[in-house]
Design an enzyme around this catalytic site. Sequence first.
Site, PDB file in Angstrom:
ATOM      1  N   LYS A   1     -12.801  -1.240   5.905  1.00 56.64           N
ATOM      2  CA  LYS A   1     -11.746  -2.418   7.054  1.00 56.64           C
ATOM      3  C   LYS A   1     -12.628  -2.245   8.383  1.00 56.64           C
ATOM      4  O   LYS A   1     -12.978  -3.115   8.822  1.00 56.64           O
ATOM      5  CB  LYS A   1     -10.475  -1.905   6.933  1.00 56.64           C
ATOM      6  CG  LYS A   1      -9.530  -2.419   5.849  1.00 56.64           C
ATOM      7  CD  LYS A   1      -9.958  -2.273   4.363  1.00 56.64           C
ATOM      8  CE  LYS A   1      -8.926  -2.700   3.353  1.00 56.64           C
ATOM      9  NZ  LYS A   1      -8.120  -1.773   2.728  1.00 56.64           N
TER      10      LYS A   1
ATOM     11  N   ASP B   1      -1.906   6.730   6.163  1.00 61.76           N
ATOM     12  CA  ASP B   1      -2.850   5.905   5.560  1.00 61.76           C
ATOM     13  C   ASP B   1      -3.541   4.955   6.483  1.00 61.76           C
ATOM     14  O   ASP B   1      -2.677   3.797   6.797  1.00 61.76           O
ATOM     15  CB  ASP B   1      -2.536   5.367   4.282  1.00 61.76           C
ATOM     16  CG  ASP B   1      -3.689   4.168   3.863  1.00 61.76           C
ATOM     17  OD1 ASP B   1      -4.462   4.129   4.451  1.00 61.76           O
ATOM     18  OD2 ASP B   1      -3.170   3.480   2.594  1.00 61.76           O
TER      19      ASP B   1
ATOM     20  N   TRP C   1       0.842  -1.220   0.114  1.00 59.76           N
ATOM     21  CA  TRP C   1       0.072  -0.051   0.048  1.00 59.76           C
ATOM     22  C   TRP C   1       0.885   1.133   0.060  1.00 59.76           C
ATOM     23  O   TRP C   1       0.393   2.287  -0.740  1.00 59.76           O
ATOM     24  CB  TRP C   1      -1.022   0.040   1.161  1.00 59.76           C
ATOM     25  CG  TRP C   1      -2.098  -1.069   1.083  1.00 59.76           C
ATOM     26  CD1 TRP C   1      -2.057  -2.190   1.646  1.00 59.76           C
ATOM     27  CD2 TRP C   1      -3.071  -1.150  -0.093  1.00 59.76           C
ATOM     28  NE1 TRP C   1      -3.287  -2.796   0.978  1.00 59.76           N
ATOM     29  CE2 TRP C   1      -3.678  -2.214   0.067  1.00 59.76           C
ATOM     30  CE3 TRP C   1      -3.266  -0.143  -1.246  1.00 59.76           C
ATOM     31  CZ2 TRP C   1      -4.968  -2.539  -0.891  1.00 59.76           C
ATOM     32  CZ3 TRP C   1      -4.247  -0.319  -2.038  1.00 59.76           C
ATOM     33  CH2 TRP C   1      -5.228  -1.515  -1.979  1.00 59.76           C
TER      34      TRP C   1
HETATM   35  C1  PLP Z   1      -7.595  -1.443   1.561  1.00 61.18           C
HETATM   36  C2  PLP Z   1      -6.466  -0.352   1.585  1.00 61.18           C
HETATM   37  C3  PLP Z   1      -6.465   0.557   0.616  1.00 61.18           C
HETATM   38  C4  PLP Z   1      -7.269   0.784  -0.559  1.00 61.18           C
HETATM   39  O1  PLP Z   1      -8.450   1.203  -0.173  1.00 61.18           O
HETATM   40  P1  PLP Z   1      -9.658   1.524  -0.978  1.00 61.18           P
HETATM   41  O2  PLP Z   1     -10.448   2.267  -0.406  1.00 61.18           O
HETATM   42  O3  PLP Z   1     -10.162   0.280  -1.633  1.00 61.18           O
HETATM   43  O4  PLP Z   1      -9.114   2.305  -2.136  1.00 61.18           O
HETATM   44  C5  PLP Z   1      -5.281   1.566   0.803  1.00 61.18           C
HETATM   45  N1  PLP Z   1      -4.327   1.413   1.820  1.00 61.18           N
HETATM   46  C6  PLP Z   1      -4.520   0.418   2.682  1.00 61.18           C
HETATM   47  C7  PLP Z   1      -3.728   0.469   3.973  1.00 61.18           C
HETATM   48  C8  PLP Z   1      -5.854  -0.398   2.716  1.00 61.18           C
HETATM   49  O5  PLP Z   1      -5.786  -1.492   3.628  1.00 61.18           O
END
Ligand code: PLP
Length: 361
Positions: free
Chosen positions: A197, A173, A103
């Site tokens: 999540k 993030d 990521w």
């Molecule tokens: C799932 C995830 C993403 C991507 O998320 P989307 O909402 O599908 O764009 C980005 N960073 C992390 C750490 C993630 O777990």
Amino acid sequence: MSKRLFNFCAGPAALPETVLQKAQADLLDWQGKGLSVMEMSHRSDEYVAIAEQAEQDLRDLLGIPSHYKVLFLQGGASQQFAQIPLNLLPEGGSADYIDTGIWSTKAIEEAARYGHVNVAASAKAFDYFAIPGQNDWQLSDTASYVHYTPNETIGGVEFNWIPEVGDKPLVADMSSTILSRPLDVSRFGLIYAGAQKNIGPSGLVVVIVREDLLGQARSACPTMLDYSVAAKNGSMYNTPPTFAWYLSGLIFQWLKEQGGLEAMETVNRRKQQKLYAAIDASALYTNPINPADRSWMNIPFRLADDRLDKPFLAGAEERGMLNLKGHRSVGGMRASIYNAVPEAAVDALVTYMAEFEKQHG
Ligand SMILES: *Cc1c(COP(=O)(O)O)cnc(C)c1O
């Protein structure tokens, strides 16, 4: 009666059953108003009250200081990979990024389209099995901000500390770790998290941004991606993802009922300890991550022989445990044990793992 199985999906992930029941009870006729939340104008008094309550509950849970805005946006965490540089990185500017896995790499690649990216530290030298210590970071003086990924959802590494970056805005993030335990929001310039999540359903990304970082978007930044436009309009410059916002609000209320983030931390600590202990004590299962850097939320593990993967997954499903297959880039298994995954699910998994090892180990 519907049957609810244990869902270890990395995302979209499990939601608390009581929240789904509440949404179900209110689905056709929200609180006697004769319509569904999905059918309400986002400008109606009813919906504005729902939206404001959700924001307030999130503020209460995380103790978000008043000089931070909370934005409820679309485009997922992935859109933030572009939105952050468009707002915080001036033309010709540079930003520091920490590379700890898949990521963070995606965030780096996208930011590089908008300016210079200095990869100030990388976990590559550790095969992405450990977090590089801050002493080895090469932060630059010219960076507009420092970006990192506190929890790598796929690789399974997690920071158990917050980086020290002086007066630079720290951007994080937090998609797969937000709300898993208390957080000192004041250490950050900007926090973002895709909802699917640990917050709610997909279609929503939550951005928590310090007010002084607003109003710096470059001129080419689309109106819809300008944080200050979203902030000025209460995340309603256009139609927001109303149902996802509402459902996330129900999750925030549920978290408060559980005792807030201190209580979540206690349960989450226990859940991950149980699972890692089971892995470490076995001869069949392994997790490669440096113990101090192990994720609480996403726990990848391998079986000693790949040929056992299929029977392991089949047996898990028979016992009502779903979505344990690892990410395609890593292989093996991954158990995502977010807030809404009950401790009983972890107990069931640990019991099954021991049984399976007895039969196949
Ligand atoms: C799932 C995830 C993403 C991507 O998320 P989307 O909402 O599908 O764009 C980005 N960073 C992390 C750490 C993630 O777990």
